[in-house]
Design a protein around this motif. Structure first.
Motif, mmCIF file in Angstrom:
data_model
loop_
_atom_site.group_PDB
_atom_site.id
_atom_site.type_symbol
_atom_site.label_atom_id
_atom_site.label_comp_id
_atom_site.label_asym_id
_atom_site.label_seq_id
_atom_site.Cartn_x
_atom_site.Cartn_y
_atom_site.Cartn_z
ATOM 1 N N ARG A 271 -71.596 -30.947 46.025
ATOM 2 C CA ARG A 271 -72.564 -32.187 46.276
ATOM 3 C C ARG A 271 -72.943 -32.740 44.868
ATOM 4 O O ARG A 271 -73.412 -33.700 44.812
ATOM 5 N N GLU A 272 -73.116 -31.675 43.861
ATOM 6 C CA GLU A 272 -73.565 -32.316 42.638
ATOM 7 C C GLU A 272 -72.528 -32.359 41.696
ATOM 8 O O GLU A 272 -72.544 -31.878 40.483
ATOM 9 N N PHE A 273 -71.278 -32.659 42.163
ATOM 10 C CA PHE A 273 -69.796 -32.681 41.376
ATOM 11 C C PHE A 273 -70.359 -33.159 39.799
ATOM 12 O O PHE A 273 -69.883 -32.788 38.911
ATOM 13 N N GLU A 274 -70.839 -34.374 40.049
ATOM 14 C CA GLU A 274 -70.904 -35.289 38.704
ATOM 15 C C GLU A 274 -72.141 -34.513 37.842
ATOM 16 O O GLU A 274 -72.291 -35.035 36.623
ATOM 17 N N HIS A 275 -72.809 -33.594 38.382
ATOM 18 C CA HIS A 275 -73.887 -33.085 37.432
ATOM 19 C C HIS A 275 -73.448 -31.543 37.131
ATOM 20 O O HIS A 275 -74.374 -30.667 36.637
ATOM 21 N N ARG A 276 -72.391 -31.103 37.475
ATOM 22 C CA ARG A 276 -71.977 -29.728 37.141
ATOM 23 C C ARG A 276 -72.267 -29.293 35.914
ATOM 24 O O ARG A 276 -71.663 -30.121 34.768
ATOM 25 N N PRO A 277 -72.886 -28.120 35.300
ATOM 26 C CA PRO A 277 -72.856 -27.980 34.022
ATOM 27 C C PRO A 277 -71.500 -27.248 33.377
ATOM 28 O O PRO A 277 -70.617 -26.927 34.034
ATOM 29 N N MET A 278 -71.405 -27.328 32.056
ATOM 30 C CA MET A 278 -70.094 -26.777 31.337
ATOM 31 C C MET A 278 -70.148 -25.259 31.488
ATOM 32 O O MET A 278 -71.182 -24.425 31.073
ATOM 33 N N ILE A 279 -69.083 -24.652 32.303
ATOM 34 C CA ILE A 279 -69.270 -23.268 32.623
ATOM 35 C C ILE A 279 -68.103 -22.894 31.853
ATOM 36 O O ILE A 279 -66.793 -23.193 32.234
ATOM 37 N N LEU A 280 -67.994 -21.985 30.657
ATOM 38 C CA LEU A 280 -67.017 -21.604 30.010
ATOM 39 C C LEU A 280 -66.346 -20.334 30.706
ATOM 40 O O LEU A 280 -67.156 -19.487 31.352
ATOM 41 N N GLU A 281 -65.197 -20.074 30.232
ATOM 42 C CA GLU A 281 -64.175 -19.028 30.740
ATOM 43 C C GLU A 281 -65.172 -17.683 30.432
ATOM 44 O O GLU A 281 -65.431 -17.470 29.246
ATOM 45 N N GLY A 282 -65.322 -16.847 31.325
ATOM 46 C CA GLY A 282 -66.285 -15.557 31.124
ATOM 47 C C GLY A 282 -67.535 -15.620 31.073
ATOM 48 O O GLY A 282 -68.305 -14.624 31.239
ATOM 49 N N ASP A 283 -68.059 -16.735 31.455
ATOM 50 C CA ASP A 283 -69.541 -16.926 31.734
ATOM 51 C C ASP A 283 -70.290 -16.075 32.891
ATOM 52 O O ASP A 283 -70.939 -15.388 32.917
ATOM 53 N N LEU A 284 -69.231 -16.312 33.849
ATOM 54 C CA LEU A 284 -69.920 -15.860 35.344
ATOM 55 C C LEU A 284 -69.598 -14.325 35.177
ATOM 56 O O LEU A 284 -70.269 -13.613 35.932
ATOM 57 N N ASP A 285 -68.608 -13.769 34.418
ATOM 58 C CA ASP A 285 -68.464 -12.371 34.225
ATOM 59 C C ASP A 285 -69.661 -11.693 33.470
ATOM 60 O O ASP A 285 -70.308 -10.817 33.928
ATOM 61 N N ILE A 286 -70.271 -12.579 32.638
ATOM 62 C CA ILE A 286 -71.344 -11.998 31.948
ATOM 63 C C ILE A 286 -72.804 -12.064 32.762
ATOM 64 O O ILE A 286 -73.446 -11.323 32.728
ATOM 65 N N ILE A 287 -72.871 -13.275 33.427
ATOM 66 C CA ILE A 287 -73.905 -13.452 34.272
ATOM 67 C C ILE A 287 -73.948 -12.561 35.420
ATOM 68 O O ILE A 287 -75.125 -11.806 35.638
ATOM 69 N N SER A 288 -72.891 -11.622 35.797
ATOM 70 C CA SER A 288 -72.984 -10.988 37.191
ATOM 71 C C SER A 288 -72.784 -9.591 36.590
ATOM 72 O O SER A 288 -72.508 -8.636 37.263
ATOM 73 N N ALA A 289 -73.293 -9.290 35.510
ATOM 74 C CA ALA A 289 -73.732 -7.807 35.002
ATOM 75 C C ALA A 289 -74.544 -7.025 36.141
ATOM 76 O O ALA A 289 -75.384 -7.936 36.560
#
Length: 452
Positions: A271-289
């Motif tokens: 729904r917010e496709f044009e407002h997606r943040p820049m998510i770098l490779e590995g970011d979600l691995d860091i966040i899901s600690a």
């Protein structure tokens, strides 16, 4: 109203293992914004902008907790609670980028030591919205580097205190920091932009993830987690179910999913496709600690529907009871929320209700404050927590918001959430009837547990 809140007999909340506490945050109570080596925060700056805060209020003095902390901690202890939830002000610890302020660390150390001396655990939030202004000057949470600055700040605090802090919280309510601060502009720093809001949210969650291994290394005996505000949404009509589901996804799944699932909810990304943040490779691995717990802050619910254009709009519940701030009183929402979380997350960690409370138009008359609506609010919401526990949700504690009346952000001092009344002219504290009922409940629980 009764002078004691009642819990069902044999409820797990009656056990000494269930933790009860009260909560505050640094900018809302401390004052002394120019003392002890503290630098400006984004809230100091925001408060100086005409029209941003009701009545032109600010946190310059607040509850003067910086000077009255000792009597305040004695007051917390007098309520019979197991724990005190507080926050540390980043601007007091790092008033310059790489200059650690020992005075700031010492200020919080004396509070922590006092709590422990009185037999109370200490739950510390590292970020309760008071970002140093010098970081905002470089983009604040729109700048990815701020996430790494937060990790450094977390390292400084946790290396100093280690396991002396019983429980660490990285962030309080990243939804509010990101969306109210950078998307809708009603909180500091007052930026309005869809893309900005989602970018800030990602950097906040990255900050959380970067801090987690640092906290575990420096304080291996403590617990570590993060706190989310969560509002359950309900559809006005059956055809509005999708609207309610989307609002929950945007309101709190957006922040909890990356921690517990390692991804952002697809419905929001689409729904917010044009407002997606820049998510770098590995970011979600860091966040899901892994986290040891999550905190849930609950106040009310939302009812929504699709309008004629297919947009989602709120439906005011005009016939329902509301608090002074205008929020509907709906304790069933807390039970529903907790059950929905249990259903959505198979790996749901233990939960603490880290904030729950009501604003009132409270008046101190002849040395007493009869806050009947707040008493009813707490009683019904404690029962709502118990209902969720009975249905299998692992709730391990409950913190009332707030210990005392304080600076309520953009509402200034007009909204009083405290269990303790504060006269801002004299700084006199007066226990409201809700505080007395809370204290009596905890004293009765303690006696029952002593007697087996």
């Amino acid at each position: 109203m009764t002078n004691q809140f009642q819990l069902p007999r044999h409820s797990r909340m009656c056990s000494s293992e269930f933790l009860f506490g009260v909560a505050t945050s640094s900018y809302q109570i401390e004052g002394a914004v120019k003392e002890g080596g503290r630098c400006d925060s984004i809230w100091d700056t925001f408060c100086r902008v005409p029209g941003k805060v009701d009545n032109g209020d600010n946190g310059d003095i607040a509850c003067d907790h910086y000077h009255l902390w000792e009597q305040d901690i004695e007051m917390v202890h007098s309520l019979g609670v197991d724990a005190y939830r507080m926050s540390i002000a980043w601007p007091r610890i790092l008033p310059e980028e790489d200059a650690v302020n020992v005075k700031g660390l010492s200020f919080y150390e004396q509070i922590i030591d006092k709590c422990h001396a009185l037999g109370m655990k200490v739950y510390v939030t590292l970020y309760h919205w008071d970002l140093p202004q010098y970081l905002e000057d470089r983009g604040g949470w729109l700048n990815r580097e701020t996430a790494y600055k937060f990790a450094h700040y977390a390292d400084v605090v946790s290396r100093y205190f280690g396991d002396k802090i019983d429980v660490y919280t990285t962030l309080n309510e990243p939804f509010v920091s990101a969306f109210l601060g950078y998307r809708w502009g009603v909180h500091a720093p007052g930026i309005c932009g869809e893309s900005e809001g989602f970018l800030a949210s990602h950097h906040l969650m990255l900050a959380h993830g970067l801090a987690m291994p640092i906290l575990r290394k420096n304080a291996p005996g403590a617990k570590h987690g993060v706190v989310f505000n969560a509002t359950p949404f309900y559809a006005e009509r059956e055809r509005d179910i999708g609207a309610a589901e989307y609002k929950e996804a945007e309101n709190f799944h957006w922040f909890i999913d990356p921690v517990l699932k390692g991804n952002y909810p697809k419905v929001v990304l689409d729904r917010e496709f044009e407002h997606r943040p820049m998510i770098l490779e590995g970011d979600l691995d860091i966040i899901s600690a892994p986290v040891d717990y999550i905190g849930i802050n609950y106040y009310s619910r939302g009812v929504v529907r699709y309008d004629e254009n297919g947009d989602i709009e709120s439906v005011p519940q005009t016939d329902a009871e509301h608090t002074y701030i205008g929020w509907e009183i709906y304790p069933q929402g807390l039970t529903d929320l907790l059950l929905r979380l249990k259903t959505r997350y198979s790996n749901l960690p233990p939960i603490y209700i880290t904030e729950n409370g009501a604003a009132g138009n409270d008046q101190c008359v002849d040395g007493a404050v009869d806050d009947e609506q707040r008493q009813h609010y707490f009683q019904t919401h404690l029962l709502a927590v118990d209902q969720a526990i009975e249905q299998g949700v692992n709730v391990q504690g409950y913190f009332a918001w707030s210990l005392m009346d304080n600076f309520e952000w953009a509402f200034g001092y007009a909204q009083r959430f405290g269990m303790v009344h504060v006269d801002y002219h004299t700084q006199k504290r007066t226990l409201k009837q809700s505080a007395i009922a809370y204290r009596n409940m905890l004293l009765a629980r303690s006696e029952e547990n002593k007697n087996g």
